[in-house]
Motif scaffolding. Structure first.
Motif, PDB file in Angstrom:
ATOM      1  N   ALA A 182      16.954  21.874  95.789  1.00  0.00           N
ATOM      2  CA  ALA A 182      17.376  22.034  94.391  1.00  0.00           C
ATOM      3  C   ALA A 182      18.630  22.900  94.308  1.00  0.00           C
ATOM      4  CB  ALA A 182      16.251  22.651  93.567  1.00  0.00           C
ATOM      5  N   LYS A 183      18.670  23.930  95.148  1.00  0.00           N
ATOM      6  CA  LYS A 183      19.840  24.821  95.163  1.00  0.00           C
ATOM      7  C   LYS A 183      21.089  24.059  95.592  1.00  0.00           C
ATOM      8  CE  LYS A 183      21.147  29.352  96.988  1.00  0.00           C
ATOM      9  NZ  LYS A 183      20.686  30.468  97.823  1.00  0.00           N
TER      10      LYS A 183
ATOM     11  N   SER B 244      22.093  21.547  92.832  1.00  0.00           N
ATOM     12  CA  SER B 244      22.665  22.255  91.689  1.00  0.00           C
ATOM     13  C   SER B 244      24.080  22.732  91.981  1.00  0.00           C
ATOM     14  CB  SER B 244      21.792  23.457  91.316  1.00  0.00           C
ATOM     15  OG  SER B 244      20.539  23.030  90.863  1.00  0.00           O
ATOM     16  N   ARG B 245      24.278  23.232  93.190  1.00  0.00           N
ATOM     17  CA  ARG B 245      25.626  23.690  93.577  1.00  0.00           C
ATOM     18  C   ARG B 245      26.619  22.533  93.635  1.00  0.00           C
ATOM     19  NH1 ARG B 245      25.105  28.516  98.045  1.00  0.00           N
ATOM     20  NH2 ARG B 245      24.557  30.112  96.515  1.00  0.00           N
TER      21      ARG B 245
ATOM     22  N   GLY C  67      27.463  21.791  90.118  1.00  0.00           N
ATOM     23  CA  GLY C  67      28.358  22.830  89.604  1.00  0.00           C
ATOM     24  C   GLY C  67      29.768  22.686  90.141  1.00  0.00           C
TER      25      GLY C  67
ATOM     26  N   ALA D 195      22.589  22.222  85.487  1.00  0.00           N
ATOM     27  CA  ALA D 195      21.598  22.610  86.499  1.00  0.00           C
ATOM     28  C   ALA D 195      22.031  23.890  87.223  1.00  0.00           C
ATOM     29  CB  ALA D 195      21.383  21.479  87.500  1.00  0.00           C
ATOM     30  N   GLU D 196      23.301  23.984  87.564  1.00  0.00           N
ATOM     31  CA  GLU D 196      23.791  25.192  88.238  1.00  0.00           C
ATOM     32  C   GLU D 196      23.734  26.396  87.303  1.00  0.00           C
ATOM     33  OE1 GLU D 196      25.581  27.622  91.302  1.00  0.00           O
ATOM     34  OE2 GLU D 196      24.137  26.003  91.168  1.00  0.00           O
TER      35      GLU D 196
ATOM     36  N   ARG E 136      20.156  27.467  87.310  1.00  0.00           N
ATOM     37  CA  ARG E 136      19.811  28.100  88.588  1.00  0.00           C
ATOM     38  C   ARG E 136      20.351  29.523  88.671  1.00  0.00           C
ATOM     39  NH1 ARG E 136      21.517  29.527  93.327  1.00  0.00           N
ATOM     40  NH2 ARG E 136      23.674  28.987  92.917  1.00  0.00           N
TER      41      ARG E 136
ATOM     42  N   LEU F 286      19.442  16.262  87.687  1.00  0.00           N
ATOM     43  CA  LEU F 286      19.782  17.560  88.281  1.00  0.00           C
ATOM     44  C   LEU F 286      19.083  18.700  87.554  1.00  0.00           C
ATOM     45  CD1 LEU F 286      23.629  17.154  88.934  1.00  0.00           C
ATOM     46  CD2 LEU F 286      21.820  17.303  90.655  1.00  0.00           C
ATOM     47  N   LEU F 287      19.056  18.621  86.235  1.00  0.00           N
ATOM     48  CA  LEU F 287      18.423  19.682  85.444  1.00  0.00           C
ATOM     49  C   LEU F 287      16.910  19.719  85.675  1.00  0.00           C
ATOM     50  CD1 LEU F 287      19.150  21.948  83.550  1.00  0.00           C
ATOM     51  CD2 LEU F 287      18.982  20.347  81.640  1.00  0.00           C
TER      52      LEU F 287
ATOM     53  N   ALA G 128      16.402  21.345  89.114  1.00  0.00           N
ATOM     54  CA  ALA G 128      16.665  22.789  89.053  1.00  0.00           C
ATOM     55  C   ALA G 128      15.554  23.520  88.297  1.00  0.00           C
ATOM     56  CB  ALA G 128      18.013  23.055  88.398  1.00  0.00           C
TER      57      ALA G 128
END
Length: 176
Positions: A22-23, A26-27, A30, A78-79, A82, A158-159, A162
């Motif tokens: 997920a990280k 999300s990155r 972003g 999402a980012e 996070r 993505l959301l 996250a």
């Protein structure tokens, strides 16, 4: 009894893997969002220069940047979640004790997941309809609408990922 520690350890590994995935996702979202901001900035600069210095406006820039702004928001949400940069109303949260804050955070993350799931379903149906119907944008670009609408599907996914990772982290009390 001998299977319990292995099962617990396996659950911990799966949890870490999900949170790590997920990280990363999300990155990526972003980073894509940040790149799109730079693209919108460059396109807008060129458009303004052409319009006011050269006297030759570029048609369709407003339409294209409008589509990109939606993508910026959807890919970056999402980012932002996070990193804790999302917007929320802390009126109740600031006046609550630790136990109530824990429950409010749980409710908040569950709400994000529910909203994102509803957005995902609606966006998915919109994309399918636009593609089947052959809908195009009405501006100068005449873009098949399913293409810019697809950013809502990707952003909602993505959301959800996250928010699920954040929920798992919140419940287990573990940070990645």
């Amino acid at each position: 009894m001998s299977g319990e520690p292995a099962t617990h350890e396996e659950a911990r590994r799966v949890s870490s893997l999900l949170q790590g995935g997920a990280k990363v996702l999300s990155r990526i979202g972003g980073a894509l969002s940040a790149a799109l901001i730079l693209i919108v900035l460059a396109v807008t600069f060129v458009s303004v220069f052409n319009r006011y210095v050269l006297g030759k406006p570029i048609m369709g820039v407003d339409e294209g940047t409008g589509f990109l702004v939606v993508a910026i928001v959807m890919f970056g949400a999402a980012e932002a979640l996070r990193r804790g940069d999302h917007i929320r109303i802390d009126l109740l949260f600031d006046h609550a004790g630790p136990r109530m804050r824990w429950h409010l955070e749980l409710w908040s993350l569950a709400s994000v997941i529910l909203f994102s799931a509803l957005l995902l379903v609606a966006a998915w149906h919109t994309v399918l309809f636009s593609r089947a119907f052959g809908a195009y944008s009405t501006g100068y670009l005449s873009v098949p609408m399913w293409i810019p609408q697809s950013t809502m599907v990707v952003g909602a996914l993505l959301l959800i990922v996250a928010a699920l990772a954040a929920l798992l982290e919140h419940i287990t009390g573990r940070r990645t």
